[in-house]
Design an enzyme around this catalytic site. Structure first.
Site, short mmCIF file in Angstrom:
data_model
loop_
_atom_site.label_atom_id
_atom_site.label_comp_id
_atom_site.label_asym_id
_atom_site.label_seq_id
_atom_site.Cartn_x
_atom_site.Cartn_y
_atom_site.Cartn_z
N SER A 280 43.06 19.16 -10.72
CA SER A 280 42.23 18.17 -11.40
C SER A 280 40.87 18.15 -10.72
CB SER A 280 42.91 16.81 -11.32
OG SER A 280 42.01 15.83 -10.87
N LYS A 281 39.85 17.73 -11.49
CA LYS A 281 38.53 17.74 -10.86
C LYS A 281 38.46 16.74 -9.72
CE LYS A 281 36.47 15.70 -14.97
NZ LYS A 281 35.40 15.90 -15.92
N ARG A 282 39.45 15.88 -9.63
CA ARG A 282 39.47 14.93 -8.51
C ARG A 282 40.13 15.51 -7.25
NH1 ARG A 282 39.33 12.30 -13.07
NH2 ARG A 282 41.47 12.89 -13.54
N ASP A 283 40.82 16.64 -7.38
CA ASP A 283 41.41 17.25 -6.18
C ASP A 283 40.29 17.74 -5.28
OD1 ASP A 283 44.08 16.94 -6.84
OD2 ASP A 283 44.11 18.75 -8.09
#
Ligand code: GLU
Length: 512
Positions: A280-283
Site C-alpha cells: 500500500s502507498k502507506r507502507d
C-alpha cells in the site's frame, strides 16, 4: 470475438503509428514505488516504439491534492530520468514552459472541457440526472443484497419523465449525473491478461458528475485520454474494474465525435509487500523518497522495479535502462502478482554501484559526505583521503548512504564510540595484543597495506590469535566499529601517526 458489444480497440501500433501513452498520477501524498513502476512501463513502451509520453496531472480532487505532492512528482520523474514529451512543464526544467498540443495538462485547468462533454453526453441520452438520495440508495442496496441480487445502482432514475424531474427539482433534490451503461456484456482484449468479459450486472450505471457539479475521475480520465489521443493505457490492476465503464463511455464519445478510437488497455500486476499483502502507498517501503534518501541509484531502482511483472530474459536480473527500453514489450508482462523484495532491490542497486566508474561513484557519494548525513566537521573532510578509500567502498556498499559510516573514521577527531563494537572486540585480554600490535605497526613499512597486515598478523601469533581475532581490537580502536572497509588499506590511508594515537587512546581507556 463475436460479441456485438466488443469494442474496436486502437490498432495504431499494428499499423506502424507511434503510440501515445500517458502517466497520469493524482498529486496526493508521496510518490510510491507502484506509481513509479507504472510510469516506467509506460515510458519504456513509448521509448521502445518511438512514441509519445504524456504526463498529465489528475488534480480534480481539491480536498486531497496538493501543490507539494505535484512538485514531488515532477522532481521524482526528473530524478529517475523518465522524461516526458507533453506535460504541465518541460522535463528539462531549465528550458521552461512545457506544454504540448493538448495543453493544459493539469485537469484542474480543464474544468470547462469536462462540463461541455457532460452536457453533450446528457443531450445525447448517454447520461442522465439521478436524484436518488444517499439514504434511498442505501436502503435499496441492502434490500438487493438481502435478496441475493446485484447491489449496484438499480436504474431508478434512468427513464424519469420530464414532469418527475421538474417535481424533484422543485422539492430541492440534488442530482448527480450518471452514465448509462449498455445492457450487454463488454468484452475486450487486455494486453496483459488476454480477453476479458464484464457482465452488465457487475457494471451498473455510474456517477460522472457530483451534485456540486464537480466532475469525477470516471469522466475526466477517459475524456482526457480521448482528447489527448492516447492509444495505450497501461496502469495498475486496481483500475481494471473501471475499464468496462470507460470503454462504454468511449463508445459514446466516438458517437458524439469527441473521441477517434478506444485505446488498448494493459493492466499491470499488483505489487505485493510483506506477508503477501498488497503493497500500500502507506507502507514505509513503498515510499520513493525513502529510496532516494538511502542512496539508491535511479538506474538501480528502475532496474529492480522493471522486474515487478516483467523480465528481460531468464536468469538475468541486472541490465541498464537502455537495455530495458530495447527489449520492452507490454505483451511480455506477467499477469500474476509481483512480490516486492527489498533484499533483491538492494542487491540490484549494489550491482549498479559496482558498474560506475570510480569517478562517478565519488560524485554520487557527494550528498552523503555533507550535513545532515556527515557526522564530522566540514573542514575536517579530506578529499584525497576519500578518493583513496572510495574504490574499496565502491565494491562493498549497498546504498550510497552506507558510505558515511564507512569513512567517518578518516574525518572525525576521534572514532565514533560504539559500545557494542567495543564490548565485542575488547573482551578477554586486548591490552597485551594491542600493545604488541602498536609496536609492530610502528616498525612497519607504511607505504603498503601488506606490511601493516604482517605487523598485525605477527602480533596475533605472539598471543596465539589468528588474524581475524587479532585485527578486531585494532579495527575498533581505530575506526570505532567491528565492521568496515578493508582494515589495512584503511590504516594506510588514515596514516601512521593517527593510527598509533588511536591505539594509544584505546590502551589508555582499557588500562584506566
Ligand atoms: N489518476 C489515476 C490514479 O492515480 C490514474 C488512473 C489511470 O491510470 O487511469 O489512480
Amino acid at each position: 470475438m463475436t460479441n456485438a458489444n466488443s469494442p474496436k480497440l486502437s490498432t495504431s501500433l499494428d499499423q506502424g503509428v507511434p503510440p501515445r501513452v500517458r502517466f497520469c498520477p493524482s498529486p496526493t501524498g508521496n510518490p510510491h514505488v507502484g506509481l513509479v513502476r507504472t510510469a516506467l512501463f509506460n515510458w519504456a513502451f513509448a521509448r521502445h516504439n518511438g512514441g509519445t509520453m504524456v504526463f498529465r496531472i489528475e488534480d480534480t480532487d481539491a480536498a486531497r491534492d496538493s501543490e507539494e505532492s505535484y512538485n514531488q512528482l515532477l522532481d521524482s520523474m526528473r530524478w529517475l530520468g523518465l522524461d516526458w514529451d507533453e506535460g504541465p512543464t518541460a522535463f528539462d526544467s531549465a528550458s521552461g514552459a512545457g506544454g504540448g498540443p493538448h495543453a493544459p495538462y493539469r485537469q484542474s485547468q480543464r474544468m470547462d472541457i469536462y462540463k461541455d462533454v457532460a452536457q453533450k453526453l446528457m443531450a445525447g441520452g448517454y447520461a442522465y440526472e439521478c436524484f436518488c438520495t444517499a439514504l434511498e440508495l442505501e436502503v435499496r442496496r441492502d434490500a438487493a443484497r438481502a435478496a441475493g441480487k446485484p447491489s449496484g445502482y438499480d436504474g431508478t432514475c434512468r427513464n424519469l419523465s420530464a414532469d418527475r424531474i421538474e417535481r424533484y427539482k422543485a422539492e430541492g433534490r440534488e442530482a448527480i449525473v450518471r452514465f448509462r451503461m449498455p445492457d450487454e456484456p463488454i468484452t475486450f482484449t487486455d494486453l496483459v491478461r488476454g480477453e476479458l468479459t464484464f457482465n452488465p450486472d457487475n457494471v451498473p450505471d455510474y456517477g460522472i458528475i457530483r451534485a456540486n457539479g464537480a466532475p469525477l475521475y470516471t469522466l475526466v480520465n477517459p475524456v482526457d485520454d480521448a482528447l489527448m489521443e492516447i492509444t495505450h493505457v497501461l496502469r495498475g490492476e486496481d483500475l481494471l474494474s473501471s475499464t468496462p465503464r470507460q470503454i462504454a463511455l468511449y463508445k459514446a464519445l466516438i458517437e458524439l465525435g469527441i473521441a477517434k478510437e478506444i485505446p488498448q488497455f494493459g493492466h499491470l500486476p499488483y505489487v505485493m509487500g510483506e506477508g503477501n499483502k498488497k503493497l500500500s502507498k502507506r507502507d514505509p517501503e513503498a515510499s520513493l523518497n525513502l529510496y532516494r534518501e538511502r542512496g539508491f541509484l535511479p538506474q538501480g531502482l528502475l532496474n529492480y522495479l522493471s522486474l515487478l511483472g516483467w523480465s528481460i530474459a531468464e536468469d538475468r536480473d541486472i541490465f541498464s535502462i537502455e537495455e530495458m527500453v530495447a527489449a520492452f514489450d507490454v505483451k511480455d508482462v506477467n499477469a500474476n502478482p509481483a512480490r516486492f523484495d527489498l533484499k533483491k532491490c538492494e542487491h540490484i542497486n549494489a550491482e549498479h554501484l559496482r558498474m560506475l566508474s570510480v569517478d562517478e561513484f565519488i560524485a554520487a557519494c557527494e550528498p552523503w559526505l555533507k550535513a545532515p548525513y556527515a557526522n564530522w566537521k566540514p573542514e575536517s573532510f579530506d578529499r584525497a583521503a576519500f578518493e583513496a578509500i572510495a574504490p574499496h567502498a565502491q565494491t562493498r556498499v549497498t546504498v550510497l548512504s552506507d558510505i558515511t559510516a564507512n569513512v567517518d573514521f578518516l574525518f572525525l577527531d576521534e572514532p565514533v564510540e560504539d559500545e557494542a563494537s567495543w564490548a565485542k572486540a575488547m573482551k578477554g585480554e586486548p591490552v597485551p595484543l594491542l600493545t604488541t600490535a602498536r609496536a609492530k605497526l610502528e616498525a612497519a613499512d607504511w607505504t603498503s597495506p601488506e606490511s601493516l597486515k604482517e605487523a598485525v598478523l605477527a602480533a596475533g601469533e605472539e598471543h596465539g590469535l589468528k588474524l581475524g581475532k587479532a585485527q578486531a581490537p585494532v579495527r575498533v580502536a581505530v575506526t570505532g566499529r567491528t565492521v568496515g572497509l578493508p582494515l589495512f588499506e584503511s590504516l594506510e590511508i588514515l596514516g601512521k601517526e593517527k593510527t598509533l594515537a588511536r591505539i594509544d587512546a584505546a590502551l589508555a581507556k582499557l588500562t584506566a
